[in-house]
Design an enzyme around this catalytic site. Structure first.
Site, PDB file in Angstrom:
ATOM      1  CG  HIS A 128      -0.179  -0.153   2.430  1.00  0.00           C
ATOM      2  ND1 HIS A 128      -0.093  -0.445   3.582  1.00  0.00           N
ATOM      3  CD2 HIS A 128      -0.608   1.749   2.811  1.00  0.00           C
ATOM      4  CE1 HIS A 128       0.219  -0.773   4.681  1.00  0.00           C
ATOM      5  NE2 HIS A 128       0.106   1.139   4.695  1.00  0.00           N
ATOM      6  CB  SER A 177       2.751   1.913   5.977  1.00  0.00           C
ATOM      7  OG  SER A 177       1.271   1.551   7.021  1.00  0.00           O
ATOM      8  CG  ASP A 207       0.192  -3.922   2.590  1.00  0.00           C
ATOM      9  OD1 ASP A 207       0.998  -3.234   1.613  1.00  0.00           O
ATOM     10  OD2 ASP A 207      -0.625  -3.393   3.271  1.00  0.00           O
TER      11      ASP A 207
HETATM   12  N1  ASP Z   1      -2.377   0.633   7.807  1.00  0.00           N
HETATM   13  C1  ASP Z   1      -1.765   1.722   8.666  1.00  0.00           C
HETATM   14  C2  ASP Z   1      -2.022   3.069   7.456  1.00  0.00           C
HETATM   15  O1  ASP Z   1      -1.736   2.631   6.388  1.00  0.00           O
HETATM   16  C3  ASP Z   1      -0.851   1.715   9.262  1.00  0.00           C
HETATM   17  C4  ASP Z   1      -0.806   1.927  11.101  1.00  0.00           C
HETATM   18  O2  ASP Z   1      -1.426   3.016  10.822  1.00  0.00           O
HETATM   19  O3  ASP Z   1      -0.590   1.001  11.344  1.00  0.00           O
HETATM   20  O4  ASP Z   1      -1.207   4.255   7.899  1.00  0.00           O
END
Ligand code: ASP
Length: 704
Positions: A84, A639, A220
Site C-alpha cells: 500500500h 507502514s 502487503d
Molecule cells: N495500515 C496503517 C496505515 O495504512 C498502518 C497503521 O496505521 O498501523 O496507515
C-alpha cells in the site's frame, strides 16, 4: 499540513506508560530504554540500533516516499516496504495493457526494473538536540506570534547552517509541544526503481473489508531498488546509475517468531496525540471523526461503483480510493474504540487527579491551576472553524475538477511576465495529464453529493448549487481539454485574464480558497495558543509523573517501539491467536468477490504444497506463515517498517493494527492494541515461488 498541525496541537493527559506503549527516540534509547529492553529479551545494544559514528540498524531504515517506512535488505540497495506504500507509484506505471495492480510485476533482472518518477527514499544521517539554539532569544513576555516568529527564524538559520556545513538536507522538528527541538540530517535518493510487486489478489487481499482487522491474510509488500551515481550519492534517474551500496542492510531471519518473543518496530510513525485533554478527545469524537466518516462514506460509495463499472476508472481511482478508504475505516475504528473505552471519562478522571495534585501546592497552583480549563476554552472557541476547515477539505476539495481551479491562480500570476502566449502551453500539458487521472462524470457525481452535504451542514452557498455545478462541469474552461485549449489560444493576455475571472470554476475555487485561508489564519492563532498551553501542560505532567519515561508524540521522525509477539483478547469471550497462515487465506478465497480472489498460481502452489524453505507444520498441515500480531505501539507512517527480533534481524514488515486497537493514536491500551506484521517468510515465498524471482532471494542475507 495545517490539519496535521492542528491535530498535533490538540493533546494531553497522564496515564501509566507501560512497557509496550511508546515511540522512542533512537538516540535516547541507551538512557531511557535499554535496561528495560534487555530485561524483555533484547540481545543487542542500544548502540547497535542507533550510532552516528558507525553503521547501525538506523542506516537500513528509510523514509519511503512521502509518508511510509522502508528497510534496506541487500547490499545492492534493495528496499522492502508495504504494497500500500508503493500503490500510487505502481498505479502511475500501470496502463490497460500493463495493469501491474491486477497482474503484479516481477523484474527478471536489474535491466527490467522500472524507474519510478517522483519516488524518493530518504536516509537519516544523524539527529542532534538543538533545543537551546531554537529557544535562544525567547522570553516569557513574548506573545504567541512574536514567539513563533522567533522560533521559526532560529530554525531557518539552524537548518541553513547545517545544510551548508554537511551538504545534507536538514530539518528541525518540535517535540513535547515545543519543549524540545531536534535537528535531522538526511540524504534523499531520487532514482528509485520497481523490482517486484504482487498483484492485488496477494498484496491487497481482503481489501477494505479486512483492512484494520484480524485475522489478516494480506501479502502487503513491494520491492524497490535505490540507484546512485558512481560515488554512491543521490542522482536523478540515469540509465547507467548503479545500485546503492548501503552502510547497513538487514539480515533476514526465517526461523520465525514464537509467542512472547521480544519484538521491535523501527520506523517513521506519522502523527499521534496521546496527551490530549478530555476536551481534545471530545473534539475528535464529537466533531472531527464523525464529519470525516460521513463525508468519506459518500465519496467512497460513488468511487466504488464507478471503479466496478470500468477497468479504466479502476486504474484511475485505485490509489485514491485506497487512500481515502484507509483513513475512513481507521476513523470509524478509532471512534468506536474511544467510545468503548470511555476515553473522555477516563481523561476527565485523570484530569481531576492532576488538578488535585496541582492545588495541593501553592507554587504549582500558581503555575498550572487554570491550564486544563484554558485548553477547554480554546477548543470551544475554534469548534466552528475546525469543522469548516474539515468540510472544505473533505467536501469542497473532494471535487478534483474544482480543486484544479488552482491552475488559474498560477496562470494569472504568470501571464504578465510571459513573453509569448505560447508559454501557456505548459498548462495545457498539465491539464492533459490531469484528465487522464480522473473520470469527469464520477467527479461530478461526487461533487453533487458532497456539495449538498456542505450546503446542509455548513452553508447553502449558491456557488455550489446545481446550476453552478452544471456550469463548472459543462461550460468552464476546465471542463475539457478542448475548452482549455480554446482559452490559451486567445491572443490577448488581457482577454485571457478576463475570461478566467468570469469562469465558474475560477469563481467557486477562489471563493473557497479565500474562505479557507482566512479561516486558517484564525485557526493558526488558536493552534499557537493551544500549543503553548499544552507545552506547559506537558511540563506539569512530567513533574506530576516523576520517574516515568515520557515519549514524544509521533511527528514523522525516526522512532523505535518495542513489545512482544502476542495475541490478544479483543472482546469479551474472544481470542485472537498470534499468527495466520496461507491456509487461512485459501479459506477466505472467493472467486465472486473482488476483494478475496487469490491468483490461480497461488492456489496451485497451495495444492502442491510447493513452499520450499518457508514451509512450517501447523495443526498437522504443511503451510506458510502469513502474518503475526505483536504489542508494538505503531501508527500510520509505520507502514512498511522493519519488524525485528531480539538480535535486530528482520522477521517481518509492519503494515497495520487490529480494529479494536485503532484508537491507539489517542489512547493506547496495552491490553488491546496490537500491530500487524507480514511474516518475512510469506514475503520470500511469494517472491520466489509465486513471482518466480529467485534472483532476488539470492541477493539477500538469510539466516535460520
Ligand atoms: N495500515 C496503517 C496505515 O495504512 C498502518 C497503521 O496505521 O498501523 O496507515
Amino acid at each position: 499540513m495545517k490539519v496535521k498541525l492542528l491535530f498535533g496541537l490538540l493533546f494531553l493527559f497522564t496515564r501509566s506508560l507501560s512497557a509496550k506503549e511508546g515511540m522512542w527516540l533512537p538516540f535516547l534509547l541507551e538512557k531511557m530504554n535499554e535496561k528495560e529492553m534487555k530485561s524483555m529479551g533484547l540481545k543487542i545494544t542500544a548502540k547497535d540500533i542507533y550510532d552516528v559514528n558507525k553503521g547501525s540498524l538506523k542506516d537500513a531504515v528509510v523514509i519511503f516516499g512521502g509518508g511510509c517506512t522502508g528497510e534496506v535488505i541487500s547490499e545492492q540497495g534493495l528496499v522492502l516496504t508495504n504494497h500500500h506504500c508503493g500503490y500510487g507509484t505502481v498505479q502511475g506505471l500501470s496502463s490497460l495493457q500493463n495493469n501491474y495492480l491486477l497482474q503484479g510485476f516481477w523484474a527478471k533482472n536489474r535491466d527490467e526494473e522500472l524507474p519510478c518518477p517522483g519516488l524518493t527514499v530518504t536516509f537519516i544521517a544523524r539527529i542532534d538536540d538543538v533545543s537551546a539554539k531554537v529557544k535562544a532569544g525567547i522570553d516569557e513576555a513574548m506573545n504567541e506570534t512574536e514567539r513563533n516568529k522567533k522560533v521559526l527564524s532560529n530554525i531557518e538559520l539552524i537548518e541553513k547552517e547545517a545544510e551548508k556545513s554537511t551538504g545534507l538536507s536538514a530539518q528541525v522538528k518540535s517535540f513535547y509541544y515545543d519543549n524540545e527541538y531536534y535537528l535531522f540530517l538526511m540524504e534523499k535518493y531520487t532514482d528509485i526503481r520497481l523490482v517486484g510487486f504482487p498483484p492485488n489478489g496477494v498484496g491487497k487481499f481482503g481489501g477494505d473489508t479486512d483492512n484494520w482487522a484480524w485475522p489478516r491474510h494480506t501479502g502487503d509488500f513491494g520491492l524497490f531498488r535505490i540507484y546512485a551515481n558512481r560515488q554512491n550519492k543521490p542522482a536523478l534517474y540515469a540509465k547507467d546509475n548503479i545500485p546503492y551500496k548501503p552502510k547497513k542492510s538487514f539480515t533476514i531471519n526465517i526461523k520465525g517468531v514464537k509467542e512472547n518473543d521480544f519484538s521491535m518496530v523501527y520506523g517513521f510513525p506519522g502523527s499521534t496525540a496521546e496527551y490530549l485533554t478530555s476536551d481534545g478527545v471530545a473534539e475528535i469524537m464529537n466533531v472531527l471523526d464523525p464529519a470525516r466518516i460521513k463525508l468519506r462514506e459518500i465519496r467512497l460509495s460513488i468511487m466504488d461503483e464507478a471503479m466496478r463499472s470500468s477497468e479504466q476508472i479502476f486504474i484511475q481511482y485505485a490509489s485514491k480510493q485506497s487512500r481515502i478508504a484507509n483513513y475512513y475505516k481507521k476513523w470509524k475504528g478509532e471512534l468506536l474504540g474511544l467510545k468503548i473505552n470511555n476515553a473522555i471519562h477516563k481523561k476527565r478522571r485523570e484530569e481531576a487527579l492532576f488538578q488535585k495534585w496541582v492545588t495541593a501546592d501553592e507554587s504549582r497552583s500558581r503555575q498550572y491551576s487554570n491550564l486544563v480549563e484554558a485548553i477547554a476554552k480554546n477548543y470551544a472557541e475554534h469548534k466552528n472553524a475546525i469543522l469548516l476547515n474539515e468540510y472544505i477539505n473533505e467536501a469542497i476539495w473532494a471535487s478534483e475538477l474544482l480543486k484544479k481551479g488552482s491552475i488559474y491562480g498560477r496562470m494569472l500570476s504568470a501571464i504578465d511576465t510571459i513573453k509569448s502566449i505560447d508559454s501557456l502551453k505548459q498548462y495545457a500539458k498539465e491539464m492533459q495529464s490531469f484528465y487522464t487521472s480522473i473520470s469527469l462524470p464520477t467527479d461530478r457525481k461526487i461533487s453533487q453529493k458532497l456539495f449538498e452535504m456542505y450546503a446542509k451542514d455548513i452553508s447553502a452557498d449558491d456557488l455550489i448549487d446545481d446550476a453552478h455545478i452544471q456550469e463548472i462541469y459543462e461550460k468552464s474552461f476546465l471542463s475539457s481539454l478542448e475548452k482549455f485549449n480554446q482559452l490559451i489560444q486567445v491572443e490577448q493576455k488581457e482577454d485571457i485574464k478576463t475570461l478566467i475571472k468570469q469562469d465558474a470554476a475560477y469563481k467557486t475555487f477562489s471563493y473557497y480558497d479565500s474562505l479557507q485561508k482566512a479561516n486558517l489564519v484564525f485557526l493558526k492563532q488558536s493552534v499557537l495558543q493551544l500549543n503553548r498551553l499544552y507545552s506547559k501542560y506537558l511540563v506539569a505532567l512530567r513533574e506530576y509523573n516523576k520517574g516515568k519515561q515520557f515519549y514524544p508524540d509521533a511527528n514523522s521522525t525516526l522512532r523505535l517501539t518495542y513489545g512482544k509477539v502476542e495475541g490478544v483478547v479483543p472482546q469479551d469471550g474472544m481470542i485472537y491467536t498470534y499468527f495466520t497462515t496461507l491456509d487461512g487465506a485459501v479459506r477466505k478465497h472467493n472467486e465472486n468477490s473482488t476483494e478475496f480472489t487469490l491468483p490461480t498460481k497461488l492456489l496451485q502452489l497451495y495444492e502442491t504444497k510447493d513452499y520450499g524453505q518457508y514451509a512450517i507444520q501447523h495443526k498437522g498441515q504443511t503451510t506458510v506463515p502469513l502474518a503475526f500480531l505483536a504489542s508494538n505501539h505503531t501508527t500510520g507512517g509505520n507502514s512498511g517498517s522493519p519488524v525485528l527480533n531480539a538480535k535486530g534481524e528482520l522477521v517481518g514488515t509492519n503494515f497495520d493494527r487490529i480494529w479494536e486497537g485503532t484508537m491507539s493514536d489517542i489512547l493506547f491500551d496495552p491490553n488491546l492494541c496490537r500491530n500487524i506484521t507480514l511474516d518475512i517468510r510469506y514475503t520470500l515465498f511469494i517472491i520466489e515461488k509465486f513471482g518466480g524471482a529467485k534472483w532476488i532471494i539470492d541477493e539477500l542475507n538469510i539466516v535460520k
